[in-house]
Motif scaffolding. Sequence first.
Motif, PDB file in Angstrom:
ATOM      1  N   VAL A   1       0.854  -1.179   0.000  1.00  0.00           N
ATOM      2  CA  VAL A   1       0.000   0.000   0.000  1.00  0.00           C
ATOM      3  C   VAL A   1       0.894   1.234   0.000  1.00  0.00           C
ATOM      4  O   VAL A   1       1.779   1.360   0.850  1.00  0.00           O
ATOM      5  CB  VAL A   1      -0.909   0.021   1.251  1.00  0.00           C
ATOM      6  N   GLU A   2       0.664   2.115  -0.965  1.00  0.00           N
ATOM      7  CA  GLU A   2       1.433   3.354  -1.029  1.00  0.00           C
ATOM      8  C   GLU A   2       0.656   4.466  -0.342  1.00  0.00           C
ATOM      9  O   GLU A   2      -0.528   4.663  -0.605  1.00  0.00           O
ATOM     10  CB  GLU A   2       1.732   3.717  -2.476  1.00  0.00           C
ATOM     11  N   MET A   3       1.330   5.165   0.562  1.00  0.00           N
ATOM     12  CA  MET A   3       0.715   6.241   1.332  1.00  0.00           C
ATOM     13  C   MET A   3       1.610   7.477   1.250  1.00  0.00           C
ATOM     14  O   MET A   3       2.818   7.367   1.136  1.00  0.00           O
ATOM     15  CB  MET A   3       0.555   5.823   2.797  1.00  0.00           C
ATOM     16  N   VAL A   4       0.978   8.638   1.374  1.00  0.00           N
ATOM     17  CA  VAL A   4       1.697   9.907   1.358  1.00  0.00           C
ATOM     18  C   VAL A   4       1.654  10.510   2.756  1.00  0.00           C
ATOM     19  O   VAL A   4       0.597  10.537   3.392  1.00  0.00           O
ATOM     20  CB  VAL A   4       1.062  10.878   0.342  1.00  0.00           C
ATOM     21  N   GLY A   5       2.775  10.978   3.236  1.00  0.00           N
ATOM     22  CA  GLY A   5       2.817  11.648   4.529  1.00  0.00           C
ATOM     23  C   GLY A   5       2.776  10.682   5.694  1.00  0.00           C
ATOM     24  O   GLY A   5       2.884   9.473   5.543  1.00  0.00           O
ATOM     25  N   SER A   6       2.615  11.253   6.882  1.00  0.00           N
ATOM     26  CA  SER A   6       2.542  10.471   8.109  1.00  0.00           C
ATOM     27  C   SER A   6       1.309   9.569   8.053  1.00  0.00           C
ATOM     28  O   SER A   6       0.226  10.002   7.677  1.00  0.00           O
ATOM     29  CB  SER A   6       2.452  11.420   9.302  1.00  0.00           C
ATOM     30  N   THR A   7       1.482   8.320   8.425  1.00  0.00           N
ATOM     31  CA  THR A   7       0.409   7.336   8.278  1.00  0.00           C
ATOM     32  C   THR A   7       0.103   6.655   9.602  1.00  0.00           C
ATOM     33  O   THR A   7       1.006   6.188  10.291  1.00  0.00           O
ATOM     34  CB  THR A   7       0.806   6.286   7.222  1.00  0.00           C
ATOM     35  N   THR A   8      -1.179   6.588   9.917  1.00  0.00           N
ATOM     36  CA  THR A   8      -1.626   5.842  11.094  1.00  0.00           C
ATOM     37  C   THR A   8      -2.237   4.520  10.627  1.00  0.00           C
ATOM     38  O   THR A   8      -2.507   4.328   9.430  1.00  0.00           O
ATOM     39  CB  THR A   8      -2.691   6.615  11.885  1.00  0.00           C
ATOM     40  N   GLY A   9      -2.481   3.653  11.577  1.00  0.00           N
ATOM     41  CA  GLY A   9      -3.162   2.408  11.261  1.00  0.00           C
ATOM     42  C   GLY A   9      -4.527   2.670  10.645  1.00  0.00           C
ATOM     43  O   GLY A   9      -4.935   1.993   9.702  1.00  0.00           O
ATOM     44  N   ARG A  10      -5.234   3.665  11.152  1.00  0.00           N
ATOM     45  CA  ARG A  10      -6.558   4.022  10.620  1.00  0.00           C
ATOM     46  C   ARG A  10      -6.447   4.453   9.147  1.00  0.00           C
ATOM     47  O   ARG A  10      -7.244   4.042   8.306  1.00  0.00           O
ATOM     48  CB  ARG A  10      -7.171   5.145  11.449  1.00  0.00           C
ATOM     49  N   ASP A  11      -5.445   5.285   8.847  1.00  0.00           N
ATOM     50  CA  ASP A  11      -5.230   5.720   7.465  1.00  0.00           C
ATOM     51  C   ASP A  11      -5.009   4.519   6.542  1.00  0.00           C
ATOM     52  O   ASP A  11      -5.570   4.443   5.450  1.00  0.00           O
ATOM     53  CB  ASP A  11      -4.003   6.637   7.351  1.00  0.00           C
ATOM     54  N   LEU A  12      -4.190   3.597   7.007  1.00  0.00           N
ATOM     55  CA  LEU A  12      -3.869   2.421   6.206  1.00  0.00           C
ATOM     56  C   LEU A  12      -5.099   1.545   5.990  1.00  0.00           C
ATOM     57  O   LEU A  12      -5.363   1.095   4.865  1.00  0.00           O
ATOM     58  CB  LEU A  12      -2.756   1.624   6.878  1.00  0.00           C
ATOM     59  N   LEU A  13      -5.880   1.314   7.056  1.00  0.00           N
ATOM     60  CA  LEU A  13      -7.085   0.503   6.922  1.00  0.00           C
ATOM     61  C   LEU A  13      -8.095   1.156   5.983  1.00  0.00           C
ATOM     62  O   LEU A  13      -8.706   0.477   5.151  1.00  0.00           O
ATOM     63  CB  LEU A  13      -7.710   0.253   8.286  1.00  0.00           C
ATOM     64  N   ASP A  14      -8.262   2.457   6.109  1.00  0.00           N
ATOM     65  CA  ASP A  14      -9.179   3.165   5.217  1.00  0.00           C
ATOM     66  C   ASP A  14      -8.737   3.043   3.767  1.00  0.00           C
ATOM     67  O   ASP A  14      -9.554   2.847   2.863  1.00  0.00           O
ATOM     68  CB  ASP A  14      -9.293   4.640   5.611  1.00  0.00           C
ATOM     69  N   ARG A  15      -7.451   3.142   3.529  1.00  0.00           N
ATOM     70  CA  ARG A  15      -6.925   3.021   2.161  1.00  0.00           C
ATOM     71  C   ARG A  15      -7.131   1.610   1.625  1.00  0.00           C
ATOM     72  O   ARG A  15      -7.488   1.421   0.447  1.00  0.00           O
ATOM     73  CB  ARG A  15      -5.446   3.403   2.154  1.00  0.00           C
ATOM     74  N   LEU A  16      -6.919   0.615   2.456  1.00  0.00           N
ATOM     75  CA  LEU A  16      -7.137  -0.772   2.024  1.00  0.00           C
ATOM     76  C   LEU A  16      -8.583  -1.007   1.619  1.00  0.00           C
ATOM     77  O   LEU A  16      -8.845  -1.668   0.607  1.00  0.00           O
ATOM     78  CB  LEU A  16      -6.733  -1.752   3.127  1.00  0.00           C
ATOM     79  N   VAL A  17      -9.517  -0.476   2.378  1.00  0.00           N
ATOM     80  CA  VAL A  17     -10.933  -0.634   2.042  1.00  0.00           C
ATOM     81  C   VAL A  17     -11.242   0.099   0.737  1.00  0.00           C
ATOM     82  O   VAL A  17     -12.014  -0.395  -0.083  1.00  0.00           O
ATOM     83  CB  VAL A  17     -11.838  -0.145   3.193  1.00  0.00           C
ATOM     84  N   ALA A  18     -10.618   1.241   0.527  1.00  0.00           N
ATOM     85  CA  ALA A  18     -10.819   1.973  -0.728  1.00  0.00           C
ATOM     86  C   ALA A  18     -10.256   1.183  -1.910  1.00  0.00           C
ATOM     87  O   ALA A  18     -10.868   1.122  -2.978  1.00  0.00           O
ATOM     88  CB  ALA A  18     -10.167   3.349  -0.653  1.00  0.00           C
ATOM     89  N   ASP A  19      -9.088   0.573  -1.719  1.00  0.00           N
ATOM     90  CA  ASP A  19      -8.454  -0.201  -2.787  1.00  0.00           C
ATOM     91  C   ASP A  19      -9.097  -1.571  -2.996  1.00  0.00           C
ATOM     92  O   ASP A  19      -9.085  -2.104  -4.099  1.00  0.00           O
ATOM     93  CB  ASP A  19      -6.963  -0.398  -2.488  1.00  0.00           C
ATOM     94  N   TYR A  20      -9.621  -2.142  -1.920  1.00  0.00           N
ATOM     95  CA  TYR A  20     -10.223  -3.480  -1.957  1.00  0.00           C
ATOM     96  C   TYR A  20     -11.598  -3.406  -1.294  1.00  0.00           C
ATOM     97  O   TYR A  20     -11.750  -3.772  -0.120  1.00  0.00           O
ATOM     98  CB  TYR A  20      -9.343  -4.506  -1.233  1.00  0.00           C
ATOM     99  N   PRO A  21     -12.617  -2.931  -2.000  1.00  0.00           N
ATOM    100  CA  PRO A  21     -13.958  -2.745  -1.411  1.00  0.00           C
ATOM    101  C   PRO A  21     -14.540  -3.999  -0.762  1.00  0.00           C
ATOM    102  O   PRO A  21     -15.372  -3.890   0.140  1.00  0.00           O
ATOM    103  CB  PRO A  21     -14.806  -2.289  -2.594  1.00  0.00           C
TER     104      PRO A  21
END
Length: 82
Positions: free
Chosen positions: A23-43
Amino acid sequence: MATYRVLLFSVLKQKVGDSMVHVEMVGSTTGRDLLDRLVADYPLLADYRSIVRMAVNHEYAREDVRLSPTDEIALITPVSGG
């Protein structure tokens, strides 16, 4: 931009079709940010968002944990058995 390696187990692995995703993220990343991105990438993971547990470097972590690209991140769903 930073790339995080996320290990998937159980039903998450089945839904995504792989035991690991990047998962590619920009800036400071929290676990919540990562989980939200995963759901966006994998509905298909949306149904599990509220029950998934995150482990960071072999220890359960809260969603507000700050992540580093060098962390080992694993997502685990509850299991039952008898």
